[in-house]
Design an enzyme around this catalytic site. Structure first.
Site, PDB file in Angstrom:
ATOM      1  CB  SER A  79     -48.586 -36.879  30.799  1.00 49.20           C
ATOM      2  OG  SER A  79     -49.774 -37.358  30.198  1.00 49.20           O
TER       3      SER A  79
ATOM      4  CD  GLU B 262      -3.010  -0.805   0.038  1.00 50.87           C
ATOM      5  OE1 GLU B 262      -3.370   0.363  -0.225  1.00 50.87           O
ATOM      6  OE2 GLU B 262      -3.386  -1.792  -0.615  1.00 50.87           O
TER       7      GLU B 262
END
Length: 763
Positions: free
Chosen positions: A459, A87
Site C-alpha cells: 500500500s 630493537e
C-alpha cells in the site's frame, strides 16, 4: 693440556677466518643482484581508504593495511626511544649492520639454519621491503647488502621514519600510529610510557606478543622493553616503576564509534568504481553527508523494531550446546572458548547456561560475568524451558543463548532475529543521504537491503497511483465505492482475482482522501482502472521507478511490483520537495592523505531540469498524505511527534510478507522496510503501521527536535474546497465526481431469507 688448548684455539680461529672468507665471498657474489632501492628512497606507504561522517567520525577503513603516516619530526621521542631500546640500541652509531650480532647469528645458522637474529632496524627495513620471510643464510647476506645500500642513500632519521610507519604490528596495523589507534584507541602523541613499551615489543613477533590475544606473553615482553629503556637512560626510575604498575586499557576490536558498516561499504563501492585498486593505497579520505548522531539513532531504532518483533516469535532453540566441566575452576576458560564461536552482537550478548529451571536461568557471559534471569525475562524463551521441549529446543546446562537488557535494565533471554529490515533517510532538498542501515547485522549478512532488496511495496505505492489519477480528473473529494470486485485472468495477467481489504470489510462510497487514509484496496483498484494501467505505468517514471518492474495490470494498485527502499526514498522526495526528482548523494567530498581536495559534491539546483511532477500535483498529494498521518493508518505519527507537518503512508503487502512506512517532513524523507529475506508471512496482525512506523517515528523524534513546524505551502493552480485541496479547474465540479457507485456491497441476509435457507437444508 696446553697443547690441546692451543690446538683448539687455532682450529677455532681458522674456522672463524674461513667463515669471514665465506661471508666475504658471498657478499661479493650477491652484490650485483641486490634489488634497486628506488621505491624506498621515494617512500610512498600504502595508506587505506577511510570513510568519515559529515562531522568527522571514522565510520570505516578499507585496505590491506591500517596505517597513519606520521613524519619523523612528529613521532614522540618516547616512542622512538622505546623502539630503539627494544630493537636497535646502537641504531645511530652503526652503519646499518651490527657486526657483533651478525657474527653471532652466523654461528647460530651454522648450527641450525632456522635460527637467526641481530637484525638492525635498517636490516628489518630491507627485509620488509624487498625480501621474503624465509630464514636462510642467503637471505641474511642480501639483508646485509641492502642495509648498507639503504644507509648510503638515506639519513638515519629517514630510515627510522620508514620503519616506524611501515613495520607490521598485528591487527592489520602497519606503523606505530595505526597500532596506537588499534590497540589503545588514541593518537600516537598521547600514549604513555607503559603503552609505548607495549607497542615497541610488537615488531619481534606481532602475533605472539599481541596484548589482546596473548596478554601474559605481551606483558613479559613489555617489561623487558621497560627494563631496557631504564637501563639505557631513556626513562627515570620513577617512570619505570610507574609503568610497571600501570593497568593498560585496550580498545575492543569490535568497538566502533558508530555502526555504519552498510553505509561505509556503499561508499567504498562508489570510490572503488572511480579509483579502482588505487583507492585502497592512496590514503583517500571520504567524507559522507551522514551525521554520526543521526546514523546512530537510525541503527538503534531499526534494531529495536526488529527485536520487538522477534520477542513475539516462537523460540527456535539455543544456538549450540557445549559440555561444561564439573570443576568450577575450569568453567571460565571453557565458557570463553565456547563463546569464541558466538560473539556478542551489540546489545545481544552471548551466554552459556550454567543452570536452568522453568522460573530461573543462570548464565555466564563472554566477560566471565554471571547473569540471572527470572520472571518476564524468561517469557520469550518459555517454550525452551518447558518439560515438553524437544532436545533441540530445550534450554539446559551448556546451552548457548542470547541475553539482553530490557528498558528497565533487567536481563531477559531472547534469540538472534531471522527477520530483516532497512532504513534510509534523505534530505529531499539536496538528495543528501542522512542515514542508511541496510540490515540487522552486517557481520551476519552484507546484503544491503536499502539498495539491493527488491520487494513489493504494498500500500505504500498507492500515492503514486493517486498522483497519476489527479492528472485524469480525480480530486481528494472524488467519491469512490469501496465495494467487492472480481476479475478474470486477463485483468491480472495470471489468474482470476478477488481482492480484499486488509480488514475484510467494505465501507461503501467515500472520498478519495478518506480512502487513502484508510488504505482501501477496492478504491485503489477502481482508481487505477479508471486512470488506465498504461498511463500509470508511464507516470511512475516521474518518481524514478522502472516501468518493467511494475507490469500494467490492476495488481499494481496494491503495490505488486518491485522496488528498493532507495527507490522509495527518492520517490517520496518528489512529493516532499514540490515535484523535483533529486538523485541521492552520499559522498560530500574526497581528499588525499595530505588533505588536498580531490572531489567536492555540489548540491543540486531545484529548477525545471529536475522537475518531474507539477508542483500542484505534489501539493495535493501532500495534503492527502498529511491526512494519512493525522487520522489514517499512520495517525500515530502526528500523535507522537505532536506536529502537523508530518506526511506518510503505511504499506503492508499481500499475506503480510512486507511491512513498510514511507514518510516525510519537508526537511527529511525516511523509508523503513521489514520482512524476511526468503519472503514469508510476518503474521496476520503484523502491519506497516505496527512494525515499520515506530522505527520511523523514533528517527524523526531525534531529527525534528528543535526544527520549527513547516507545513507545505500551496502553489499556484490549486484551491481549497471545504476540507479538500484540488486543481482550480475542478473546484466547480469539473473533475470526476464519483466512480463505481453502481457496484453494490453484498448485504447480509434478512431474517426471512435466513429462515428460508435453513428450511432448504432441513429438507
Amino acid at each position: 693440556m696446553l697443547h690441546i688448548g692451543g690446538w683448539a684455539l687455532g682450529l677455532m680461529m681458522a674456522g672463524l677466518a674461513m667463515g669471514v672468507l665465506v661471508v666475504g665471498l658471498a657478499l661479493a657474489m650477491a652484490y650485483p643482484h641486490v634489488p634497486d632501492i628506488g621505491s624506498l628512497v621515494d617512500y610512498r606507504p600504502k595508506l587505506p581508504l577511510r570513510v568519515y561522517s559529515s562531522d568527522g567520525v571514522l565510520l570505516g577503513e578499507f585496505g590491506e593495511e591500517r596505517r597513519n603516516f606520521v613524519p619523523i619530526g612528529k613521532i614522540p621521542q618516547l616512542m622512538k626511544d622505546a623502539v630503539l631500546a627494544a630493537e636497535d640500541l646502537r641504531f645511530y652509531q652503526h652503519g646499518g649492520v651490527d657486526y657483533k650480532g651478525v657474527a653471532r647469528a652466523a654461528l647460530e645458522n651454522l648450527r641450525d639454519a632456522r635460527s637467526q637474529g641481530a637484525s638492525t632496524i635498517t636490516m628489518q627495513v630491507a627485509r620488509n621491503f624487498y625480501l621474503s620471510t624465509e630464514k636462510t643464510f642467503t637471505r641474511k647476506i642480501y639483508e646485509i647488502l641492502l642495509a648498507m645500500k639503504i644507509e648510503s642513500a638515506l639519513s638515519k632519521d629517514q630510515i627510522l621514519e620508514v620503519y616506524m610507519n611501515q613495520i607490521y604490528l598485528g591487527q592489520r596495523a602497519n606503523g606505530f600510529a595505526a597500532a596506537a589507534e588499534v590497540y589503545f584507541g588514541k593518537q600516537l602523541k598521547d600514549i604513555t610510557v607503559a603503552e609505548a613499551a607495549m607497542l615497541a615489543g610488537l615488531p619481534k613477533a606481532p602475533s605472539a606478543y599481541n596484548p589482546i590475544a596473548n596478554p601474559t606473553r605481551a606483558t613479559a615482553r613489555q617489561r623487558y622493553v621497560l627494563n631496557r629503556m631504564f637501563d639505557n637512560g631513556f626513562i627515570t626510575e620513577g617512570q619505570h616503576d610507574e609503568a610497571l604498575q600501570a593497568t593498560l586499557h585496550y580498545r575492543s576490536q569490535s568497538e566502533t564509534a558508530v555502526h555504519a558498516e552498510f553505509l561505509a561499504e556503499t561508499a567504498r563501492q562508489l570510490v572503488f568504481g572511480q579509483y579502482g585498486e588505487e583507492a585502497y593505497t592512496r590514503g583517500l579520505n571520504v567524507y559522507l553527508t551522514v551525521d554520526s548522531s543521526t546514523q546512530a539513532v537510525a541503527y538503534h531504532a531499526l534494531r529495536r523494531g526488529l527485536m520487538d518483533y522477534e520477542l513475539r516469535q516462537v523460540y527456535r532453540g539455543p544456538e549450540a550446546y557445549v559440555d561444561l566441566p564439573a570443576d568450577p575452576k575450569l568453567l571460565d576458560a571453557r565458557v570463553a572458548e565456547a563463546l569464541a564461536d558466538h560473539p556478542d552482537n551489540d546489545e545481544l550478548r552471548a551466554a552459556v547456561v550454567l543452570d536452568a529451571a522453568p522460573r530461573k536461568v543462570t548464565a555466564m557471559l563472554q566477560t566471565g560475568d554471571t547473569v540471572t534471569v527470572t520472571g518476564n525475562g524468561l517469557r520469550p524463551v518459555a517454550s525452551g524451558l518447558s518439560d515438553k521441549a524437544g532436545a533441540k529446543i530445550q534450554i539446559r546446562r551448556g546451552a548457548v543463548v542470547r541475553a539482553m537488557k530490557d528498558a528497565k535494565g533487567a536481563w531477559m533471554l531472547t534469540q538472534l532475529p531471522e527477520v530483516e529490515g532497512a532504513l534510509v533517510a534523505m534530505d529531499p532538498r539536496s538528495g543528501a543521504i542522512r542515514a542508511l542501515v541496510g540490515g540487522f547485522d552486517f557481520s551476519k549478512s552484507k546484503f544491503n537491503h536499502v539498495t539491493q532488496a527488491w520487494r513489493q511495496p504494498g500500500s505504500s505505492f498507492k500515492p503514486f497511483i493517486y498522483s497519476a489519477a489527479l492528472e485524469k480528473g480525480f480530486t481528494p473529494a472524488t467519491i469512490v465505492n469501496d465495494a467487492p470486485l472480481f476479475f478474470d485472468a486477463g485483468a491480472t495477467g495470471s489468474q482470476p482475482w478477488e481482492p480484499k481489504n486488509y480488514d475484510g470489510k467494505f465501507d461503501g462510497p467515500m472520498p478519495l482522501q478518506t480512502a487513502l487514509a484508510k488504505s482501501k484496496n477496492m478504491v485503489s483498484i477502481r482508481v487505477l482502472r479508471a486512470t488506465g494501467t498504461a498511463f500509470v505505468q508511464h507516470w511512475i517514471q516521474n518518481f524514478g521507478f522502472d516501468p518493467e518492474k511494475h507490469p500494467a495490470y490492476l495488481t499494481m494498485a496494491l503495490g505488486a511490483g518491485s522496488v528498493t527502499p532507495m527507490q522509495m526514498v527518492v520517490g517520496y522526495s518528489v512529493f516532499a520537495n514540490g515535484g523535483y526528482r533529486v538523485p541521492p548523494m552520499l559522498i560530500q567530498r574526497i581528499t588525499d592523505q595530505k588533505g588536498r581536495l580531490l572531489l567536492q559534491a555540489k548540491p543540486p539546483v531545484l529548477d525545471d531540469a529536475l522537475r518531474t511532477l507539477p508542483a500542484r500535483n505534489a501539493f495535493v498529494m501532500d495534503t492527502m498524505l498529511q491526512e494519512v498521518a493525522r487520522s489514517g493508518t499512520a495517525a500515530r505519527a502526528q500523535a507522537i511527534l505532536k506536529r502537523p507537518d508530518i506526511y506518510g503512508k503505511t504499506g503492508t503487502t499481500n499475506d503480510s510478507m512486507d511491512a513498510w512506512f514511507a514518510g516525510f517532513n519537508p526537511t527529511l524523507v525516511g523509508i523503513v522496510w521489514i520482512g524476511y529475506d526468503q519472503p514469508r508471512k510476518l503474521g496476520d496482525r503484523e502491519t506497516g503501521g505496527g512494525l515499520a512506523l515506530p522505527v520511523w517515528v523514533e528517527l524523526m523524534q531525534h531529527e525534528l527536535r528543535g526544527v520549527p513546524v513547516q507545513e507545505i505551502a500551496p502553489p499556484p493552480g490549486v484551491i481549497q474546497s471545504g476540507p479538500y485541496w484540488m486543481y482550480d479547474e475542478y473546484s466547480n465540479g469539473g473533475g470526476i465526481d464519483a466512480v463505481g457507485l453502481e457496484d453494490n456491497i453484498p448485504q447480509p441476509p434478512t431474517t426471512e431469507e435466513r429462515s428460508s435457507i435453513l428450511d432448504l437444508f432441513r429438507r
